[in-house]
Design an enzyme around this catalytic site. Structure first.
Site, PDB file in Angstrom:
ATOM      1  N   HIS A 130      35.485  36.832  46.237  1.00  0.00           N
ATOM      2  CA  HIS A 130      34.770  38.109  46.401  1.00  0.00           C
ATOM      3  C   HIS A 130      33.297  37.865  46.726  1.00  0.00           C
ATOM      4  O   HIS A 130      32.733  38.498  47.629  1.00  0.00           O
ATOM      5  CB  HIS A 130      34.908  38.934  45.122  1.00  0.00           C
ATOM      6  CG  HIS A 130      34.034  40.140  45.065  1.00  0.00           C
ATOM      7  ND1 HIS A 130      34.466  41.408  45.404  1.00  0.00           N
ATOM      8  CD2 HIS A 130      32.731  40.290  44.699  1.00  0.00           C
ATOM      9  CE1 HIS A 130      33.479  42.267  45.257  1.00  0.00           C
ATOM     10  NE2 HIS A 130      32.412  41.608  44.817  1.00  0.00           N
ATOM     11  N   GLU A 131      32.664  36.947  45.994  1.00  0.00           N
ATOM     12  CA  GLU A 131      31.247  36.673  46.233  1.00  0.00           C
ATOM     13  C   GLU A 131      31.030  36.038  47.614  1.00  0.00           C
ATOM     14  O   GLU A 131      30.048  36.332  48.295  1.00  0.00           O
ATOM     15  CB  GLU A 131      30.691  35.783  45.124  1.00  0.00           C
ATOM     16  CG  GLU A 131      30.782  36.381  43.727  1.00  0.00           C
ATOM     17  CD  GLU A 131      30.161  37.768  43.629  1.00  0.00           C
ATOM     18  OE1 GLU A 131      29.249  38.084  44.421  1.00  0.00           O
ATOM     19  OE2 GLU A 131      30.595  38.547  42.765  1.00  0.00           O
ATOM     20  N   HIS A 134      30.920  38.700  50.199  1.00  0.00           N
ATOM     21  CA  HIS A 134      29.597  39.324  50.335  1.00  0.00           C
ATOM     22  C   HIS A 134      28.715  38.507  51.285  1.00  0.00           C
ATOM     23  O   HIS A 134      27.981  39.065  52.114  1.00  0.00           O
ATOM     24  CB  HIS A 134      28.920  39.426  48.970  1.00  0.00           C
ATOM     25  CG  HIS A 134      29.309  40.636  48.172  1.00  0.00           C
ATOM     26  ND1 HIS A 134      29.260  41.920  48.689  1.00  0.00           N
ATOM     27  CD2 HIS A 134      29.764  40.760  46.900  1.00  0.00           C
ATOM     28  CE1 HIS A 134      29.648  42.783  47.758  1.00  0.00           C
ATOM     29  NE2 HIS A 134      29.970  42.096  46.665  1.00  0.00           N
ATOM     30  N   GLU A 201      31.170  46.883  48.078  1.00  0.00           N
ATOM     31  CA  GLU A 201      32.042  46.287  47.060  1.00  0.00           C
ATOM     32  C   GLU A 201      33.508  46.395  47.469  1.00  0.00           C
ATOM     33  O   GLU A 201      34.273  45.434  47.327  1.00  0.00           O
ATOM     34  CB  GLU A 201      31.819  46.978  45.702  1.00  0.00           C
ATOM     35  CG  GLU A 201      30.509  46.625  45.015  1.00  0.00           C
ATOM     36  CD  GLU A 201      30.374  45.138  44.741  1.00  0.00           C
ATOM     37  OE1 GLU A 201      31.360  44.505  44.327  1.00  0.00           O
ATOM     38  OE2 GLU A 201      29.277  44.606  44.938  1.00  0.00           O
TER      39      GLU A 201
END
Length: 320
Positions: A130-131, A134, A201
């Site tokens: 997930h990071e 980003h 997100e």
């Protein structure tokens, strides 16, 4: 769709900025505020990664000091076709993580000891994916742009008392209009900024699931992190609330609804979306973590970057 929504929100914030300048009826105040806000945010853009990591007392680790975590991030970065970011561990019992850096070539990911102790290796892989999403989506740049515009809007509103007047022909409400602008404009800018953060997100959840190949890993991690955040206070985050939007789950409170003032989507909504991805057939094709701690020999937990045990128990994965 997420990119379109982000573009529309950015356009709305830009229009708000231009509208305030028009209402003030002159370019002097607008230009002063814009220059000052831009200077502040340009400095933040080039130094935000160092500033945020320092605020949260993050310690950089490498393949020697935290081999399992570092190698996991390296493999996920290859999956995502990204340069290897710097990896940090934060000695904090609250489970959480964030990414920072102005571009993929100057990026970092950070995880708390609470996250590494609470989650399984599969769940940590979902969070790190997930990071990395980003980073791949350039979300740090997007949020820097919104911060610049929001900062300029707030400064314009503060300057309204000096550059606005009751006989301003562009402001039909006169002095009352100036007062309303001072109150409403920063609030509107904050709402748009938070809406952009929530949109990013959802996009990072989807791409993170694709990077690690298992949406359920991230869904399970979000459920555990949300519960941990609700129980465990994070003093560093409380002292630096402006960094809350960077974390995978809001570290300040257990927000339970997608309202206008939430920096993050509702956790259950995110889990539901990830479950839909899993049901659509995404899974069983991506990253495979090494065997869990229970089936592998644990290395020493001493030294820089190691993850200390919490509550007398050892970490669930051999992170350092």
């Amino acid at each position: 769709m997420n990119y379109l929504k982000t573009g529309m929100l950015l356009a709305a914030m830009t229009a708000l900025f231009m509208g305030i300048g028009f209402m003030l009826g002159g370019s002097s105040g607008m230009m002063i505020a814009l220059v000052v806000a831009a200077a502040m945010n340009i400095f933040s853009y080039w130094n935000s990664d160092k500033m945020v990591l320092r605020m949260h007392h993050a310690q950089e680790v490498d393949a020697r000091t935290a081999p399992e975590l570092y190698n996991m991030v390296a493999q996920l970065s290859r999956n995502a076709d990204l340069p290897m970011p710097k990896v940090y561990i934060i000695d904090n019992p609250q489970p959480n993580a964030f990414a920072t850096g102005r571009n993929p070539e100057n990026a970092a990911v950070a995880a708390t000891t609470g996250l590494l102790n609470l989650l399984s290796k599969e769940e940590v892989a979902g969070v790190m994916a997930h990071e990395l999403a980003h980073i791949k989506n350039h979300d740090t740049l997007i949020m820097t742009i919104t911060a610049t515009i929001a900062g300029a809007i707030s400064m314009l509103a503060n300057f309204a008392m000096f550059f606005g007047s009751s006989d301003n022909r562009n402001n039909p409400l006169g002095f009352v209009g100036v007062i309303l602008m001072m109150i409403v404009a920063p609030m509107a800018a904050a709402i748009v900024q938070m809406a952009i953060s929530r949109t990013r997100e959802y996009a990072a959840d989807r791409m993170g699931a694709e990077i690690c190949g298992e949406p359920i890993w991230l869904a399970s991690a979000l459920a555990k992190i949300s519960g941990g955040v609700a129980r465990i206070h994070n003093p560093d985050a409380e002292h630096n609330p402006a960094t809350a939007h960077m974390f995978i789950i809001n570290p300040l409170s257990g927000e339970r609804m997608d309202n206008l003032f939430s920096t993050h989507p509702n956790t259950q909504n995110r889990i539901d979306e990830l479950q839909k991805l899993a049901q659509s057939g995404l899974g069983s094709t991506g990253f495979r973590p090494a065997p869990d701690y229970a089936t592998s020999q644990a290395p020493s937990t001493s030294g820089r970057g190691s993850v200390p045990p919490t509550g007398g128990s050892r970490p669930k994965g051999p992170w350092g």
